[in-house]
Write a protein that holds these residues in place. Structure first.
Motif, PDB file in Angstrom:
ATOM      1  N   GLN A  12       0.831  -1.215   0.000  1.00 46.28           N
ATOM      2  CA  GLN A  12       0.000   0.000   0.000  1.00 46.28           C
ATOM      3  C   GLN A  12       0.863   1.262   0.000  1.00 46.28           C
ATOM      4  O   GLN A  12       0.629   2.188  -0.781  1.00 46.28           O
ATOM      5  N   VAL A  13       1.878   1.289   0.871  1.00 47.97           N
ATOM      6  CA  VAL A  13       2.718   2.495   0.980  1.00 47.97           C
ATOM      7  C   VAL A  13       3.458   2.742  -0.337  1.00 47.97           C
ATOM      8  O   VAL A  13       3.555   3.888  -0.805  1.00 47.97           O
ATOM      9  N   LEU A  14       3.967   1.681  -0.948  1.00 47.10           N
ATOM     10  CA  LEU A  14       4.702   1.858  -2.204  1.00 47.10           C
ATOM     11  C   LEU A  14       3.774   2.301  -3.336  1.00 47.10           C
ATOM     12  O   LEU A  14       4.146   3.130  -4.168  1.00 47.10           O
ATOM     13  N   LEU A  15       2.542   1.778  -3.348  1.00 51.80           N
ATOM     14  CA  LEU A  15       1.614   2.200  -4.404  1.00 51.80           C
ATOM     15  C   LEU A  15       1.206   3.662  -4.213  1.00 51.80           C
ATOM     16  O   LEU A  15       1.158   4.430  -5.189  1.00 51.80           O
ATOM     17  N   LEU A  16       0.967   4.046  -2.964  1.00 53.78           N
ATOM     18  CA  LEU A  16       0.652   5.461  -2.705  1.00 53.78           C
ATOM     19  C   LEU A  16       1.798   6.353  -3.178  1.00 53.78           C
ATOM     20  O   LEU A  16       1.580   7.408  -3.787  1.00 53.78           O
ATOM     21  N   HIS A  17       3.026   5.907  -2.914  1.00 53.78           N
ATOM     22  CA  HIS A  17       4.203   6.686  -3.337  1.00 53.78           C
ATOM     23  C   HIS A  17       4.224   6.864  -4.853  1.00 53.78           C
ATOM     24  O   HIS A  17       4.409   7.971  -5.369  1.00 53.78           O
ATOM     25  N   VAL A  18       3.975   5.759  -5.563  1.00 52.17           N
ATOM     26  CA  VAL A  18       3.974   5.795  -7.030  1.00 52.17           C
ATOM     27  C   VAL A  18       2.848   6.694  -7.560  1.00 52.17           C
ATOM     28  O   VAL A  18       2.996   7.379  -8.575  1.00 52.17           O
ATOM     29  N   MET A  19       1.724   6.698  -6.844  1.00 53.93           N
ATOM     30  CA  MET A  19       0.571   7.490  -7.294  1.00 53.93           C
ATOM     31  C   MET A  19       0.661   8.948  -6.825  1.00 53.93           C
ATOM     32  O   MET A  19      -0.275   9.730  -7.034  1.00 53.93           O
ATOM     33  N   GLY A  20       1.776   9.280  -6.129  1.00 57.43           N
ATOM     34  CA  GLY A  20       1.970  10.668  -5.704  1.00 57.43           C
ATOM     35  C   GLY A  20       1.109  11.055  -4.511  1.00 57.43           C
ATOM     36  O   GLY A  20       0.828  12.241  -4.306  1.00 57.43           O
ATOM     37  N   ARG A  21       0.692  10.048  -3.732  1.00 56.00           N
ATOM     38  CA  ARG A  21      -0.114  10.328  -2.542  1.00 56.00           C
ATOM     39  C   ARG A  21       0.740  10.151  -1.294  1.00 56.00           C
ATOM     40  O   ARG A  21       1.759   9.455  -1.318  1.00 56.00           O
ATOM     41  N   ALA A  22       0.291  10.722  -0.174  1.00 53.19           N
ATOM     42  CA  ALA A  22       1.019  10.601   1.092  1.00 53.19           C
ATOM     43  C   ALA A  22       0.725   9.241   1.732  1.00 53.19           C
ATOM     44  O   ALA A  22      -0.318   8.633   1.486  1.00 53.19           O
ATOM     45  N   THR A  23       1.669   8.793   2.570  1.00 55.97           N
ATOM     46  CA  THR A  23       1.565   7.483   3.216  1.00 55.97           C
ATOM     47  C   THR A  23       0.278   7.331   4.027  1.00 55.97           C
ATOM     48  O   THR A  23      -0.288   6.239   4.107  1.00 55.97           O
TER      49      THR A  23
END
Ligand code: GLN
Length: 297
Positions: free
Chosen positions: A29-40
């Motif tokens: 989840q954290v890595l996908l949020l990072h890729v999508m430009g969202r905060a952790t």
């Protein structure tokens, strides 16, 4: 219609694939949020956008990050960020990935440091600056000095201090060798893992000099216990993080070095994680009385 390219995954599909590859859910989840430009902290976003389709670049980047995570690269190195004691830090492979266990050491330090007092504090082996910055953020009047033998680590720590606008001072020093002056509190999360510890393989992406310390893992703790007293006025404290099975050994090291009121503290997982002692002397201190929450062992 020619359709050669494989179809791009939705958010939900990308997460499912990562879990099937063996990633922990939180990491996926954290890595996908990072890729999508969202905060952790925006994990709910993944649910409300589960049918959003990733771009080619996002899908590629996510696959690459998942591969690195499966090779045991810390998530913090992949996102370049880690939160410690509520502070957003930038981290990379030049420094140890700050652990939540270390917040125990900061909490103990804060109990010993009165608010609104210009206490002198020294953080040895500061790495990312996590401990020094956490103490400084909670005790704005304190004069916090952070030392590290690694120039690369100091670059990371100084950038964090700058970004957080915290007035921590820095010095390049092999433990206390290049430090002068006296401190009301010296604290450190030094390397303490045994050189032959099989656990080291899982930590292979982090700086080895931040992790291991001789055959029993205690070489650096012995050095600090020996060097610290010259920098501690009577009544001042030394607090050290250590391994789950090292509390007794560290207590013995501190008592032999002349410290009083030696005690240990458990981390959130219930492991004996920190040991500290007070430098005795004629100052108005009461070395037999631990601070209220201190657990003697
Ligand atoms: N607590 C870390 C670990 O065992 C080690 C940190 C350290 O050596 N200071 O993963």
């Amino acid at each position: 219609m020619p359709d050669a390219a494989p179809s791009l995954p939705t958010v939900a599909q990308a997460l499912r694939q990562a879990l099937a590859q063996g990633l922990a859910r939180i990491d996926a989840q954290v890595l996908l949020l990072h890729v999508m430009g969202r905060a952790t902290h925006e994990r709910a976003w993944l649910l409300t956008h589960d049918d959003q389709v990733l771009t080619q670049a996002q899908a590629q980047r996510y696959a690459d990050l998942c591969t690195q995570r499966l090779d045991a690269v810390p998530v913090a190195y992949l996102t370049g960020r880690k939160e410690f004691f509520g502070l957003p830090l930038r981290v990379d492979a030049r420094v140890l990935d700050p652990r939540p266990d270390t917040e125990t050491l900061v909490e103990w330090a804060l109990e010993l440091l009165p608010e609104n007092s210009p206490a002198r504090v020294l953080d040895l082996g500061t790495g990312s600056g996590a401990i020094a910055l956490a103490v400084q953020s909670q005790r704005p009047q304190a004069q916090v000095l952070a030392a590290d033998a690694s120039a690369a680590a100091l670059t990371v720590a100084q950038a964090n201090a700058q970004a957080l606008q915290l007035p921590v001072q820095f010095v390049q020093s092999d433990w206390l060798a290049q430090v002068s002056g006296h401190f009301d509190l010296i604290l450190s999360n030094p390397p303490y893992i045994r050189e032959d510890d099989p656990h080291m393989h899982a930590l292979r992406h982090e700086p080895r000099q931040a992790l291991t310390s001789g055959a029993d893992g205690l070489d650096d703790i012995r050095t600090i216990a020996q060097q610290a007293p010259a920098h501690l006025p009577p009544g001042a404290w030394l607090l050290l993080e250590h391994g789950w099975d090292q509390a007794e050994a560290v207590q013995t090291i501190l008592r032999h070095a002349g410290f009083a009121a030696v005690g240990s503290r458990q981390d959130l997982a219930g492991q004996w994680r920190c040991t500290g002692g007070q430098w005795p002397g004629p100052a108005p201190t009461n070395p037999t009385a631990p601070t209220p929450k201190q657990t003697m062992k």
